[in-house]
Write a protein that holds these residues in place. Structure first.
Motif, short mmCIF file in Angstrom:
data_model
loop_
_atom_site.label_atom_id
_atom_site.label_comp_id
_atom_site.label_asym_id
_atom_site.label_seq_id
_atom_site.Cartn_x
_atom_site.Cartn_y
_atom_site.Cartn_z
N ASP A 101 -5.75 16.88 5.35
CA ASP A 101 -5.32 18.13 5.96
C ASP A 101 -4.40 17.96 7.23
OD1 ASP A 101 -6.88 19.90 4.52
OD2 ASP A 101 -8.72 19.70 5.74
N ARG A 108 -4.80 6.19 6.10
CA ARG A 108 -4.80 6.99 7.67
C ARG A 108 -3.74 6.35 8.21
NH1 ARG A 108 -7.42 5.58 12.76
NH2 ARG A 108 -8.20 3.89 11.23
N ALA A 137 -15.07 11.08 7.71
CA ALA A 137 -13.83 11.57 8.11
C ALA A 137 -13.24 10.92 9.16
CB ALA A 137 -14.23 12.94 8.53
N THR A 170 -0.10 8.27 9.67
CA THR A 170 -0.07 8.76 11.03
C THR A 170 1.13 8.37 11.47
OG1 THR A 170 -2.53 8.35 11.30
CG2 THR A 170 -1.04 8.56 13.26
N ALA A 186 -19.65 16.35 10.55
CA ALA A 186 -19.02 15.60 9.08
C ALA A 186 -20.13 15.58 8.10
CB ALA A 186 -18.06 14.52 9.39
N THR A 242 -13.78 19.92 11.14
CA THR A 242 -13.01 20.36 12.13
C THR A 242 -13.76 20.14 13.72
OG1 THR A 242 -13.83 22.70 12.08
CG2 THR A 242 -11.75 22.28 10.74
N SER A 243 -13.13 20.29 14.62
CA SER A 243 -13.47 19.91 15.78
C SER A 243 -14.84 20.80 16.27
CB SER A 243 -12.51 20.27 17.11
OG SER A 243 -13.20 20.21 18.13
N GLY A 286 -10.43 12.66 4.66
CA GLY A 286 -11.67 12.72 4.21
C GLY A 286 -12.16 12.32 2.74
N SER A 338 -10.32 11.01 12.33
CA SER A 338 -9.26 11.61 12.95
C SER A 338 -8.16 10.65 13.58
CB SER A 338 -9.94 11.97 14.51
OG SER A 338 -9.03 12.73 15.36
N GLN A 355 -5.94 14.58 9.27
CA GLN A 355 -7.06 14.56 9.09
C GLN A 355 -7.64 13.94 7.57
OE1 GLN A 355 -9.73 14.94 11.64
NE2 GLN A 355 -7.84 15.22 13.09
N PRO A 401 -12.23 17.09 5.77
CA PRO A 401 -12.79 16.77 7.23
C PRO A 401 -13.04 17.63 8.19
CG PRO A 401 -10.42 15.70 6.56
CD PRO A 401 -10.81 16.76 5.62
#
Length: 411
Positions: free
Chosen positions: A179, A245, A297, A249, A293, A288-289, A266, A299, A264, A286
């Motif tokens: 995401d 990841r 996941a 990034t 989870a 969300t804040s 997962g 971040s 994000q 993943p």
């Protein structure tokens, strides 16, 4: 068709069965398997594929129509079936064709050329239909493939997941969901086309880090999904996702803007996490804040290229503010920070758009409008409260921010 045909002949009359099988083997050039009952047929179908089935209409307790229905239900790609009958009635022929039989031959005055022609014609039509289906599926796959991003669309990915999770499927595979929440901000700040360009650039980067056999596609406007069907990778799927990841990034440059993406990621495993495609995607999304989870996941920590983001940019991203920063530029003149109301006058005053003046120099200014629109190459700028209206030329535009230069000598 020049090759030999594998033919199953089903008839409960041993004498007729022997006669027809010898006739087809000698004069039709076919590899014939003789079967005296429907039970023998289904036992053989599970072990040996046939190009065609020649079946008597009357098979004792069951007729050929019900047996054909069972054959079609049992096999995903059943062979064509030609019916043999001693009655020869038109009504029986109609029933046969409605039930999916490829052809119909009467036992009365049976001619070998007619029988061979019916069998070979049935096989030819079946193979032609199979080829047409394959071409249609290939065309459909191309239509569901986004040539710009090099990934499949969401419908194709959902169909593949449905295939992988069909009843009885026991294969072990992983679903990775990526995401990118920043894409919504980019579309709002820089416009839809900028968001599309960024999505395409991210997709290209994603492709570079996939292995052969991985299936990747879009998941809505802000995400991607990857199906990993490699046993070696599944033994340490967490490490695989961590590497993905880290690779994804990074920062991207759009014209004068730098966009920092922190995807994000997962993952969910079949059948450990679930056995339905939609359930696997939901489990792999993943959290969300503020949400817990349900699966692993990650971040990501944002970077630009190979270097880290400046502390201010990182703090801004962590505070939930825009991931977009303006590219550094060298200025010839000192810039004055201001916040003044102004109006953009297009075609005289036929179109008036409110804006704010954010930066001001002797030769130009930086404007911000309330919502994105494509600004013309040249227009008049009226700064409220100063009585000043200047002719300006657009030098750049990043979403709602517009850089203009005053036209020398124009009032």
């Amino acid at each position: 068709m020049d090759r030999d045909i594998g033919l199953a002949v089903v008839d409960d009359d041993p004498l007729f069965l022997d006669y027809v099988s010898n006739l087809l083997a000698l004069q039709g050039g076919m590899r014939v398997t003789c079967l005296e009952s429907e039970t023998a047929l289904f036992e053989t179908l599970g072990q040996e594929p046939f190009d065609c089935i020649l079946m008597d209409y009357d098979l004792g307790q069951n007729n050929g129509l019900s047996v054909a229905e069972r054959v079609n239900a049992m096999l995903s790609d059943p062979p064509p079936i030609v019916m043999l009958t001693g009655g020869g009635s038109e009504r029986t022929a109609v029933k046969a064709f409605r039930s999916g039989f490829s052809d119909y031959v009467s036992k009365r005055d049976l001619k070998v050329t007619e029988l061979v022609g019916a069998v070979r014609g049935a096989v030819d039509r079946h193979e032609a239909a199979r080829g047409a289906r394959a071409r249609t599926e290939a065309l459909q796959e191309r239509l569901e493939f986004n040539a710009t991003t090099g990934l499949y669309d969401q419908r194709f990915m959902q169909a593949r997941l449905a295939d992988f999770t069909a009843p009885g499927a026991a294969r072990r595979f992983a679903v990775i969901v990526i995401d990118i929440g920043e894409l919504a901000t980019v579309r709002a700040e820089l416009g839809y086309m900028a968001g599309q360009r960024l999505s395409n650039a991210f997709a290209a980067e994603l492709r570079n880090h996939l292995s052969a056999g991985d299936i990747a596609g879009h998941l809505g406007e802000d995400g991607f999904v990857v199906i990993v069907d490699r046993p070696a990778a599944l033994t340490d799927v967490d490490t695989m996702v961590q590497r993905l990841r880290q690779a994804l990034t990074r920062g991207f440059t759009l014209d004068r803007a730098q966009v920092h993406l922190a995807p994000q990621i997962g993952v969910a495993l079949h059948p450990d996490t679930g056995t339905r495609g939609d359930g696997l995607i939901a489990a792999a999304r993943p959290a969300t804040s503020g949400e817990a989870a349900t699966v692993t996941a990650f971040s990501a920590t944002t970077t630009v290229g190979d270097g880290a983001i400046a502390p201010a940019a990182r703090a801004e991203a962590q505070a939930g503010q825009t991931p977009i920063t303006q590219a550094t530029e060298r200025r010839k003149e000192r810039r004055q920070r201001v916040l003044r109301q102004a109006k953009i006058l297009i075609n005289g005053q036929s179109t008036i758009i409110d804006c704010n003046v954010r930066d001001l120099t002797a030769s130009g200014a930086r404007l911000r409008v309330g919502s994105y629109f494509a600004v013309p190459a040249e227009f008049d700028l009226a700064i409220v409260g100063t009585g000043m209206t200047r002719r300006v030329t657009t030098r750049w535009q990043i979403g709602r921010d517009i850089g203009v230069e005053f036209v020398v000598g124009a009032a």
